[in-house]
Write a protein that holds these residues in place. Structure first.
Motif, PDB file in Angstrom:
ATOM      1  N   LEU A  81      -9.186   2.493  -0.929  1.00 27.40           N
ATOM      2  CA  LEU A  81      -7.827   1.990  -1.102  1.00 27.40           C
ATOM      3  C   LEU A  81      -7.832   0.470  -1.214  1.00 27.40           C
ATOM      4  N   ARG A 126      -4.655   4.525   9.201  1.00 25.58           N
ATOM      5  CA  ARG A 126      -5.519   3.788   8.276  1.00 25.58           C
ATOM      6  C   ARG A 126      -6.925   3.707   8.865  1.00 25.58           C
ATOM      7  N   LEU A 134       0.839  -1.194   0.000  1.00 21.91           N
ATOM      8  CA  LEU A 134       0.000   0.000   0.000  1.00 21.91           C
ATOM      9  C   LEU A 134       0.878   1.250   0.000  1.00 21.91           C
TER      10      LEU A 134
END
Length: 684
Positions: free
Chosen positions: A643, A624, A618
Motif C-alpha cells: 500500500l 494497518r 489511504l
C-alpha cells in the motif's frame, strides 16, 4: 426653573429605593420560607434513597483457629500477585447460593487478615498491571451488580477490618428495584468513605436474551439476539453498535455522578463473547483489565494474563467457609520454584482441578483403584514460572508396563513432559499427550528425569545422558508450573512411584526479554512509567488523557542502529484517532510514521515541529501493518501489502523506539499495537 425638576427626581429616587428595599425584603422572606423546604426535601430524598446500615458483630475466633490461619500464611511469600475474589451480595439467611451471610463474610475477612493478606484498591491494582512493584500478599475483594447488601452490611465490616473493596455497577439499574440495587446516594457515600471503588459491569447488558430459534438463552453482551420477526440473528453491525452504545452510556453515567472513568470491567455472567475480537478489543481500549470467573487455563494476575488483559477471579458462595476460602486463596497465591513440592500436599490438584488432598498416591504410599493418577502443583501459583528446573526420580517401574511422567509449563498453552517406562523415554506434548520423540533406555525399574525451562527452550534429560529439546513458540503464554502422572497399565502388578521431586530457579538471569514481553523499561513522555499494558507483542494504552506515549528504555537504546520495527496498528475505527510509530527516537533524523483511518503522514526530526516528508490519503481501514527498517543512509517504510513503500534519507543517527496514540475525545476507545517485534540491529 431647575428646583421642581430636582425635587421630582429626589422623590422618584426615594420611591425607587423604597421599592428596592421592599423587593429585597420580599426576596429574603421567600428565601427564608423556601430554604427549610428545600433542605427538608433533600433530607427526605436522601433518607428515602439511603438504607439503614446494620452492624454485624465481630467474629469470635478461638486461639486454635487463629493459630491455624496464621500457619497458612507462614508458608507463603510476603509479596505476591493479588488473588481476586468474586462476591455478589451480602444478606443473612437468604437461601441463595450467590448471597453470603454477613457473619460469614466477617469471619472470612478475619481469616484473610490473620493469614497476612491485605486488600488492594483499584489504583494499586492498576499500578501493578502497568509494571509497578509486586504488592504485599493481598486479595482484591470484588462485588458484582452493585446490590444493597454492600452498603447495608458490607461497609461497616470493611471499616472494622480497614479493608477495601470494588463494586462493579450495572449503571442502568442503579436506584431501580429498591432496595435490591444500590442508589446513587449510597454509592456517593461509599465512594467518599475511601473504602469502595466503583467499576463497570455494563449499562444494561446484564441480562439473558433469546439467541436461537428454539428458545436458547445467552448473555446480551456475549451473543447476538435472535429476532423472532425475521427468524435470524441480528446483524454483526447492529450487535457491535449496540455494545458500543452501552459502553459509552455506562461511562457517561460514571462521569455524570462524579465517579471518574472506570478502569476495570467484569463480564456479565462471566460469559466471554462469541464475537470475541470486537468486544475484547473494545474492552481493552476502554479498560486496563477485564475479569471473568471462568477460563480454559489458569489466568491469575500474572505476566502471561496481561497479554489478553483478562484475569480470572475466585468465586465465593454461600457455603464457602472461612477455612475453605483461605485454603483456596493460598492455593492461588504465587509461589516460587524452589524446594520439594511434595512437602506441600495442600497445593496439589487433580485432573478435575479439585484438591488432591495428599501426595501419597504419587509417592507409592496410598492405594488407588484407577489405572492413572495425575497431580498438578499449584497451577495458579506457578502460572508465571519460567527459568526453572525440575528433577524427579521414578521408581518401581514394571518390566511389563507402567510409567511415570514429569510435566513442565503446566497451565500454559504449551505443556511438555517426559514419560519414562522400564526401558523407554518419550517426549510428550499437547492435549491429549502426543508423542513428539522417543529414545530407548537401559532397562531398569528406576530412572532420573530433569526438565529445564528457560524462555523459548525446554530441555529434558533422562538418566543424565538421554536428551530432548523442544522450542516454546507460545512466548509468555507458554509459562507454567509442573505436574506428575503415574500409570500402571491394565495388567501391572504394582504402582510406580516418585521417589523424590525437586524444583529450583536456574542460576543467572533469565533469557533476555524482548521489548514487548513486559512493561519493564517503558516510559511516557514525562519520564514516568508508561500508561499502557504491555506483554507478548502487544501495547495497549489506558488512561483518561487524549494521548499516550510509550518509549522503550530511552537511556540504553540511544545507540541502537540497523534494526527493523514491525507492528500492526489496531483500533483506528473512527475519525479523531491516530497512531504513531517512531524510530531513532530523540535523534536529529528521528522518523515518525503516523496513521489514521484514512491517512498516512511521515514526519522527520524530533521536537514539537518536525518537517512533513509525506502526507497521503489511504483507503480507509481500522488496522494497518507497518514495517520500518533503518539503514545507514535511509529508512524504509512499508504499510500493508504494498500500500505504501517509501524510503526517507537518514543522517545515520542512532536511537530507540516509541509508540504513540492520540484520540480527540476521552469517550473514544484507544487504538493499540499488536504483533510488535524488533529484529536485527546493533549498538553503535
Amino acid at each position: 426653573m431647575d428646583r421642581p425638576v430636582t425635587g421630582r427626581r429626589s422623590r422618584l429616587t426615594a420611591r425607587l429605593r423604597r421599592g428596592g428595599v421592599r423587593t429585597a425584603l420580599a426576596a429574603l422572606t421567600a428565601l427564608v420560607l423556601t430554604v427549610p423546604f428545600v433542605v427538608a426535601w433533600r433530607v427526605y430524598v436522601d433518607q428515602r434513597n439511603v438504607s439503614r446500615q446494620v452492624s454485624v458483630p465481630a467474629a469470635r475466633v478461638d486461639a486454635a483457629t487463629t493459630a491455624r490461619w496464621k500457619a497458612v500464611g507462614a508458608g507463603l511469600p510476603e509479596r505476591a500477585a493479588p488473588v481476586i475474589l468474586t462476591y455478589h451480595d451480602l444478606k443473612p439467611h437468604s437461601g441463595s447460593r450467590y448471597i453470603v451471610d454477613p457473619a460469614v463474610f466477617e469471619r472470612q475477612l478475619s481469616a484473610l487478615r490473620t493469614a497476612g493478606y491485605r486488600t488492594l484498591t483499584t489504583d494499586e491494582f492498576v499500578a501493578y498491571l502497568l509494571g509497578g512493584p509486586v504488592p504485599p500478599r493481598s486479595v482484591m475483594l470484588t462485588f458484582d451488580d452493585g446490590t444493597h447488601g454492600l452498603w447495608t452490611y458490607g461497609d461497616r465490616i470493611l471499616a472494622r477490618h480497614r479493608m477495601n473493596a470494588v463494586s462493579f455497577l450495572i449503571t442502568g439499574r442503579v436506584g431501580r428495584h429498591r432496595p435490591y440495587y444500590l442508589s446513587w446516594q449510597e454509592i456517593a457515600r461509599m465512594a467518599r468513605s475511601g473504602r469502595w471503588d466503583f467499576e463497570d459491569h455494563t449499562h444494561d447488558l446484564h441480562s439473558r436474551t433469546r439467541i436461537g430459534p428454539h428458545g436458547e438463552l445467552g448473555s446480551l453482551l456475549a451473543h447476538r439476539r435472535f429476532l423472532g420477526s425475521t427468524g435470524q440473528l441480528e446483524s454483526t453491525e447492529h450487535y457491535q453498535r449496540r455494545v458500543r452504545a452501552d459502553f459509552t452510556r455506562s461511562r457517561q453515567e460514571f462521569a455524570r455522578h462524579g465517579l471518574g472513568q472506570p478502569r476495570l470491567f467484569a463480564y456479565p455472567f462471566s460469559s466471554l463473547p462469541e464475537n470475541r475480537r470486537y468486544v475484547r478489543d473494545l474492552i481493552k481500549r476502554f479498560f486496563a483489565g477485564a475479569f471473568t470467573d471462568k477460563s480454559g487455563h489458569p489466568e491469575p494476575v500474572a505476566h502471561r494474563s496481561a497479554v489478553g488483559q483478562e484475569y480470572q477471579r475466585l468465586e465465593v458462595f454461600a457455603d464457602t467457609t472461612a477455612d475453605t476460602l483461605l485454603s483456596r486463596v493460598a492455593a492461588r497465591t504465587q509461589v516460587s520454584p524452589s524446594g520439594d513440592p511434595l512437602r506441600h500436599p495442600e497445593r496439589w490438584t487433580g485432573a478435575d482441578w479439585r484438591p488432591l488432598g495428599s501426595t501419597d498416591v504419587l509417592t507409592g504410599k496410598g492405594s488407588v483403584s484407577d489405572r492413572y493418577v495425575y497431580g498438578a502443583y499449584a497451577p495458579y501459583g506457578a502460572a508465571d514460572w519460567d527459568h526453572y528446573t525440575v528433577k524427579a526420580g521414578v521408581t518401581d517401574l514394571s518390566e511389563r508396563n507402567g510409567s511415570g511422567t514429569v510435566f513442565a509449563r503446566v497451565g500454559g498453552v504449551s505443556p511438555v513432559g517426559v514419560r519414562v517406562s522400564y526401558h523407554t523415554a518419550q517426549l510428550v506434548g499437547g492435549t491429549p499427550d502426543r508423542v513428539l520423540a522417543e529414545q530407548a533406555l537401559p532397562p531398569g525399574p528406576s530412572h532420573e528425569v530433569r526438565l529445564t525451562v528457560d524462555g523459548a527452550r525446554t530441555e529434558a534429560v533422562v538418566d543424565g545422558r538421554h536428551r530432548f529439546t523442544v522450542p516454546n513458540s507460545s512466548g509468555v503464554r507458554g509459562t507454567g508450573g509442573i505436574a506428575l502422572a503415574l500409570s500402571r497399565g491394565e495388567t501391572g502388578p504394582s504402582w510406580p512411584a516418585f521417589a523424590h521431586v525437586e524444583t529450583a530457579p536456574l542460576p543467572g538471569p533469565p533469557a533476555a526479554a524482548r521489548p514487548f514481553d513486559g512493561p519493564a523499561g517503558w516510559t511516557d513522555g514525562d519520564g514516568h512509567r508508561a500508561r499502557a499494558v504491555i506483554g507478548a507483542g502487544g501495547v495497549q494504552p489506558i488512561g483518561s488523557r487524549g494521548w499516550s506515549l510509550a518509549t522503550y528504555r530511552p537511556g540504553s537504546t540511544a545507540r541502537w542502529s540497523g534494526y527493523t520495527l514491525s507492528t500492526r496498528l489496531t483500533g483506528l475505527s473512527e475519525e479523531g484517532l491516530h497512531s504513531s510509530v517512531m524510530v531513532r527516537r530523540g535523534a536529529p533524523d528521528q522518523l515518525t510514521v503516523r496513521l489514521s483511518r484514512g491517512w498516512i503522514t511521515l514526519l522527520a526530526g524530533p521536537g514539537a515541529h518536525p518537517r512533513t516528508v509525506l502526507s497521503r490519503k489511504l483507503p480507509e481501514a481500522a488496522e494497518r501493518d507497518v514495517r520500518v527498517t533503518l539503514g545507514a543512509r535511509r529508512t524504509d517504510v512499508t504499510v500493508g501489502a504494498g500500500l505504501v513503500h517509501t524510503s526517507v534519507p537518514a543522517a545515520g543517527g542512532t536511537g530507540g523506539i516509541a509508540l504513540g496514540v492520540y484520540r480527540r475525545s476521552p469517550d473514544q476507545p484507544w487504538p493499540g499495537f499488536e504483533e510488535c517485534a524488533v529484529g536485527g540491529g546493533r549498538t553503535a
